[in-house]
Scaffold this motif. Sequence first.
Motif, PDB file in Angstrom:
ATOM      1  N   PRO A 116      -6.163  -4.317   2.794  1.00  0.00           N
ATOM      2  CA  PRO A 116      -6.003  -3.260   3.801  1.00  0.00           C
ATOM      3  C   PRO A 116      -4.551  -3.204   4.272  1.00  0.00           C
ATOM      4  N   ASP A 117      -4.065  -2.007   4.429  1.00  0.00           N
ATOM      5  CA  ASP A 117      -2.699  -1.852   4.891  1.00  0.00           C
ATOM      6  C   ASP A 117      -2.678  -0.975   6.132  1.00  0.00           C
ATOM      7  N   ASP A 118      -1.540  -0.822   6.640  1.00  0.00           N
ATOM      8  CA  ASP A 118      -1.392  -0.064   7.875  1.00  0.00           C
ATOM      9  C   ASP A 118      -1.252   1.418   7.596  1.00  0.00           C
ATOM     10  N   GLY A 119      -1.621   1.851   6.447  1.00  0.00           N
ATOM     11  CA  GLY A 119      -1.500   3.243   6.089  1.00  0.00           C
ATOM     12  C   GLY A 119      -0.129   3.609   5.578  1.00  0.00           C
ATOM     13  N   ALA A 120       0.685   2.615   5.249  1.00  0.00           N
ATOM     14  CA  ALA A 120       2.048   2.881   4.770  1.00  0.00           C
ATOM     15  C   ALA A 120       2.008   3.042   3.266  1.00  0.00           C
ATOM     16  N   HIS A 121       1.881   4.284   2.851  1.00  0.00           N
ATOM     17  CA  HIS A 121       1.921   4.601   1.413  1.00  0.00           C
ATOM     18  C   HIS A 121       3.116   5.501   1.174  1.00  0.00           C
ATOM     19  N   ASP A 122       3.850   5.227   0.109  1.00  0.00           N
ATOM     20  CA  ASP A 122       4.927   6.134  -0.262  1.00  0.00           C
ATOM     21  C   ASP A 122       4.906   6.348  -1.765  1.00  0.00           C
ATOM     22  N   ALA A 123       5.757   7.197  -2.250  1.00  0.00           N
ATOM     23  CA  ALA A 123       5.736   7.561  -3.664  1.00  0.00           C
ATOM     24  C   ALA A 123       6.177   6.401  -4.547  1.00  0.00           C
ATOM     25  N   GLN A 124       7.118   5.596  -4.096  1.00  0.00           N
ATOM     26  CA  GLN A 124       7.601   4.489  -4.910  1.00  0.00           C
ATOM     27  C   GLN A 124       6.663   3.299  -4.834  1.00  0.00           C
ATOM     28  N   ASN A 125       5.926   3.150  -3.792  1.00  0.00           N
ATOM     29  CA  ASN A 125       5.046   2.012  -3.596  1.00  0.00           C
ATOM     30  C   ASN A 125       3.632   2.538  -3.320  1.00  0.00           C
ATOM     31  N   PRO A 126       2.927   2.990  -4.377  1.00  0.00           N
ATOM     32  CA  PRO A 126       1.630   3.648  -4.154  1.00  0.00           C
ATOM     33  C   PRO A 126       0.529   2.714  -3.663  1.00  0.00           C
ATOM     34  N   HIS A 127       0.587   1.444  -3.982  1.00  0.00           N
ATOM     35  CA  HIS A 127      -0.484   0.516  -3.588  1.00  0.00           C
ATOM     36  C   HIS A 127      -0.173  -0.178  -2.274  1.00  0.00           C
ATOM     37  N   GLY A 128       0.938   0.096  -1.663  1.00  0.00           N
ATOM     38  CA  GLY A 128       1.260  -0.480  -0.364  1.00  0.00           C
ATOM     39  C   GLY A 128       1.808  -1.885  -0.429  1.00  0.00           C
ATOM     40  N   ALA A 129       2.376  -2.317  -1.573  1.00  0.00           N
ATOM     41  CA  ALA A 129       2.943  -3.660  -1.700  1.00  0.00           C
ATOM     42  C   ALA A 129       4.242  -3.744  -0.902  1.00  0.00           C
ATOM     43  N   LYS A 130       4.562  -4.940  -0.447  1.00  0.00           N
ATOM     44  CA  LYS A 130       5.767  -5.140   0.350  1.00  0.00           C
ATOM     45  C   LYS A 130       6.996  -5.170  -0.562  1.00  0.00           C
ATOM     46  N   PRO A 131       8.158  -4.739  -0.046  1.00  0.00           N
ATOM     47  CA  PRO A 131       9.376  -4.837  -0.861  1.00  0.00           C
ATOM     48  C   PRO A 131       9.770  -6.298  -1.100  1.00  0.00           C
ATOM     49  N   ASP A 132      10.620  -6.501  -2.103  1.00  0.00           N
ATOM     50  CA  ASP A 132      11.016  -7.858  -2.504  1.00  0.00           C
ATOM     51  C   ASP A 132      11.735  -8.597  -1.384  1.00  0.00           C
ATOM     52  N   ASP A 133      12.559  -7.909  -0.605  1.00  0.00           N
ATOM     53  CA  ASP A 133      13.284  -8.574   0.482  1.00  0.00           C
ATOM     54  C   ASP A 133      12.321  -9.160   1.510  1.00  0.00           C
ATOM     55  N   GLU A 134      11.295  -8.419   1.827  1.00  0.00           N
ATOM     56  CA  GLU A 134      10.313  -8.915   2.806  1.00  0.00           C
ATOM     57  C   GLU A 134       9.532 -10.084   2.236  1.00  0.00           C
ATOM     58  N   LEU A 135       9.155  -9.961   0.960  1.00  0.00           N
ATOM     59  CA  LEU A 135       8.427 -11.065   0.326  1.00  0.00           C
ATOM     60  C   LEU A 135       9.278 -12.339   0.295  1.00  0.00           C
ATOM     61  N   TRP A 136      10.572 -12.205  -0.015  1.00  0.00           N
ATOM     62  CA  TRP A 136      11.450 -13.365  -0.061  1.00  0.00           C
ATOM     63  C   TRP A 136      11.638 -13.962   1.324  1.00  0.00           C
ATOM     64  N   ALA A 137      11.744 -13.129   2.334  1.00  0.00           N
ATOM     65  CA  ALA A 137      11.881 -13.632   3.699  1.00  0.00           C
ATOM     66  C   ALA A 137      10.630 -14.386   4.123  1.00  0.00           C
ATOM     67  N   GLU A 138       9.453 -13.897   3.748  1.00  0.00           N
ATOM     68  CA  GLU A 138       8.199 -14.604   4.060  1.00  0.00           C
ATOM     69  C   GLU A 138       8.151 -15.955   3.342  1.00  0.00           C
ATOM     70  N   PHE A 139       8.585 -15.953   2.072  1.00  0.00           N
ATOM     71  CA  PHE A 139       8.584 -17.201   1.311  1.00  0.00           C
ATOM     72  C   PHE A 139       9.525 -18.224   1.966  1.00  0.00           C
ATOM     73  N   GLU A 140      10.729 -17.785   2.362  1.00  0.00           N
ATOM     74  CA  GLU A 140      11.683 -18.695   2.984  1.00  0.00           C
ATOM     75  C   GLU A 140      11.149 -19.241   4.310  1.00  0.00           C
ATOM     76  N   SER A 141      10.519 -18.405   5.093  1.00  0.00           N
ATOM     77  CA  SER A 141      10.010 -18.884   6.387  1.00  0.00           C
ATOM     78  C   SER A 141       8.817 -19.813   6.193  1.00  0.00           C
ATOM     79  N   GLY A 142       8.013 -19.559   5.172  1.00  0.00           N
ATOM     80  CA  GLY A 142       6.851 -20.407   4.917  1.00  0.00           C
ATOM     81  C   GLY A 142       7.236 -21.764   4.344  1.00  0.00           C
ATOM     82  N   HIS A 143       8.309 -21.827   3.614  1.00  0.00           N
ATOM     83  CA  HIS A 143       8.713 -23.074   2.955  1.00  0.00           C
ATOM     84  C   HIS A 143      10.057 -23.572   3.478  1.00  0.00           C
ATOM     85  N   ALA A 144      10.384 -23.323   4.727  1.00  0.00           N
ATOM     86  CA  ALA A 144      11.681 -23.694   5.290  1.00  0.00           C
ATOM     87  C   ALA A 144      11.907 -25.205   5.241  1.00  0.00           C
TER      88      ALA A 144
END
Length: 194
Positions: free
Chosen positions: A18-46
């Motif tokens: 489930p997503d917050d309704g954020a759909h766009d043409a480049q990201n049709p399935h609502g996946a997070k951009p790479d920068d956000e994913l990398w920031a989450e990874f860094e904070s989780g494994h700091a």
Amino acid sequence: MTDLNNSNAEDERPTPAPDDGAHDAQNPHGAKPDDELWAEFESGHADDLGDIAHSRSAKRFERRAARKEKEALLSVGDLDEGAFTDDMPRPTRGPRDFTASSWLDTDAVLDAQGSDFVPPNPVIGHIDATMIVFWTMLVVGIAGVIASVLLPQFTTLLATVFGVCTLIGGAGLLTRHRGHAKGRGDIFDDGARV
């Protein structure tokens, strides 16, 4: 490799998150951009990343990287010959291609520069007859002493005669010698000798 366990049936697609309704043409399935994913990874494994960053291997890697940066970025082998010369095509030069003036052309160079140099014109002057006699006796005496060796039967007589001539000629030249300063006192003599 690890097989992914898909609990869905073969023809079914997995249920999208489930997503917050954020759909766009480049990201049709609502996946997070790479920068956000990398920031989450860094904070989780700091904690793990901090341990790795302060490890001995990381410090050794940093030292090697710094050393590589200090190495020359450009090698002499990377350059062509034109980097050291002006790359102008020149005809081959030889020893006869010299175009400047030679030391043999001194007169022409001095004339071209307007020099007022006048070469000396030495005057021998009057030669005394006794000096000529003494010089002749000295030269003939030396030549006669040398020649007397070639004639062994007359060596005694010839060596005595020519030896006396040599002694008289040498003694006469020494007595007639007036020195360098005497006899050269004209008004143009500045004392310079070559």
